[in-house]
Scaffold this motif. Sequence first.
Motif, mmCIF file in Angstrom:
data_model
loop_
_atom_site.group_PDB
_atom_site.id
_atom_site.type_symbol
_atom_site.label_atom_id
_atom_site.label_comp_id
_atom_site.label_asym_id
_atom_site.label_seq_id
_atom_site.Cartn_x
_atom_site.Cartn_y
_atom_site.Cartn_z
ATOM 1 N N ALA A 247 47.078 50.831 39.903
ATOM 2 C CA ALA A 247 45.737 50.255 40.051
ATOM 3 C C ALA A 247 44.668 51.145 39.408
ATOM 4 O O ALA A 247 43.796 50.644 38.687
ATOM 5 C CB ALA A 247 45.430 50.035 41.531
ATOM 6 N N VAL A 248 44.718 52.449 39.667
ATOM 7 C CA VAL A 248 43.639 53.305 39.141
ATOM 8 C C VAL A 248 43.630 53.301 37.602
ATOM 9 O O VAL A 248 42.561 53.316 36.986
ATOM 10 C CB VAL A 248 43.686 54.765 39.680
ATOM 11 N N LEU A 249 44.828 53.242 37.016
ATOM 12 C CA LEU A 249 44.873 53.212 35.549
ATOM 13 C C LEU A 249 44.334 51.894 35.010
ATOM 14 O O LEU A 249 43.656 51.863 33.974
ATOM 15 C CB LEU A 249 46.310 53.415 35.063
ATOM 16 N N GLU A 250 44.657 50.801 35.682
ATOM 17 C CA GLU A 250 44.159 49.486 35.247
ATOM 18 C C GLU A 250 42.631 49.435 35.356
ATOM 19 O O GLU A 250 41.956 48.913 34.465
ATOM 20 C CB GLU A 250 44.804 48.394 36.109
ATOM 21 N N ILE A 251 42.110 49.993 36.423
ATOM 22 C CA ILE A 251 40.651 50.000 36.605
ATOM 23 C C ILE A 251 39.995 50.911 35.575
ATOM 24 O O ILE A 251 38.964 50.582 34.996
ATOM 25 C CB ILE A 251 40.290 50.406 38.050
ATOM 26 N N GLU A 252 40.605 52.060 35.345
ATOM 27 C CA GLU A 252 40.076 52.966 34.318
ATOM 28 C C GLU A 252 40.004 52.262 32.966
ATOM 29 O O GLU A 252 38.997 52.322 32.261
ATOM 30 C CB GLU A 252 40.963 54.216 34.209
ATOM 31 N N ARG A 253 41.074 51.559 32.606
ATOM 32 C CA ARG A 253 41.138 50.864 31.319
ATOM 33 C C ARG A 253 40.075 49.762 31.234
ATOM 34 O O ARG A 253 39.381 49.616 30.228
ATOM 35 C CB ARG A 253 42.533 50.271 31.109
#
Length: 168
Positions: free
Chosen positions: A85-91
């Motif tokens: 989730a955190v990577l998807e939000i960062e992207r």
Amino acid sequence: MQEFEKYIDLAKSLKTVNAKIISPQDIFFDIRAILKCRWGCEDFFQNSIRCDTRDTTYQERVEMVKSYNNILVIHAHDARELSIAVLEIERTAFLDGYYFAFAIRTCNLCKVCAIQQRKPCPTPDKVRPCDQSFSIDVYKTARNLGLPCDVLQSKDDIQNRYGFVLLD
Ligand code: SF4
């Protein structure tokens, strides 16, 4: 602030429990988090990419976090889903124009970490730093925000995991 509400919704759509927009003043730093990281975590002995602080000092890491104005804190029960989730939000935030968007979350992307099996990491570019190495006191930070964070008494206890996405 309202412009960041979409990331709360996005977090909730990614199998997390809760998310809030906070400021750096809401994050409690305590150098004892690093003490526990260096002497209390089995990962550190493996000279792991998950623990690498990339030649940054403690002061620099704290300053990096404090340079942001809006930070998304995300609560989840599952470590791997939180890392995803955190990577998807960062992207998403990056593509929205927040070009400094950056996740802080110990890496649990793989069901079984290759590093822990003494194999190369398949996606080193996706590894983000562990919050402990940034001296973040996650317990105090979460509790102060009204979020649950207790020391687990057994492996069967529900886990409360936290990740951060530094937005802008
Ligand atoms: S991406 Fe996978 S192998 Fe690499 S550090 Fe994360 S969990 Fe381990």
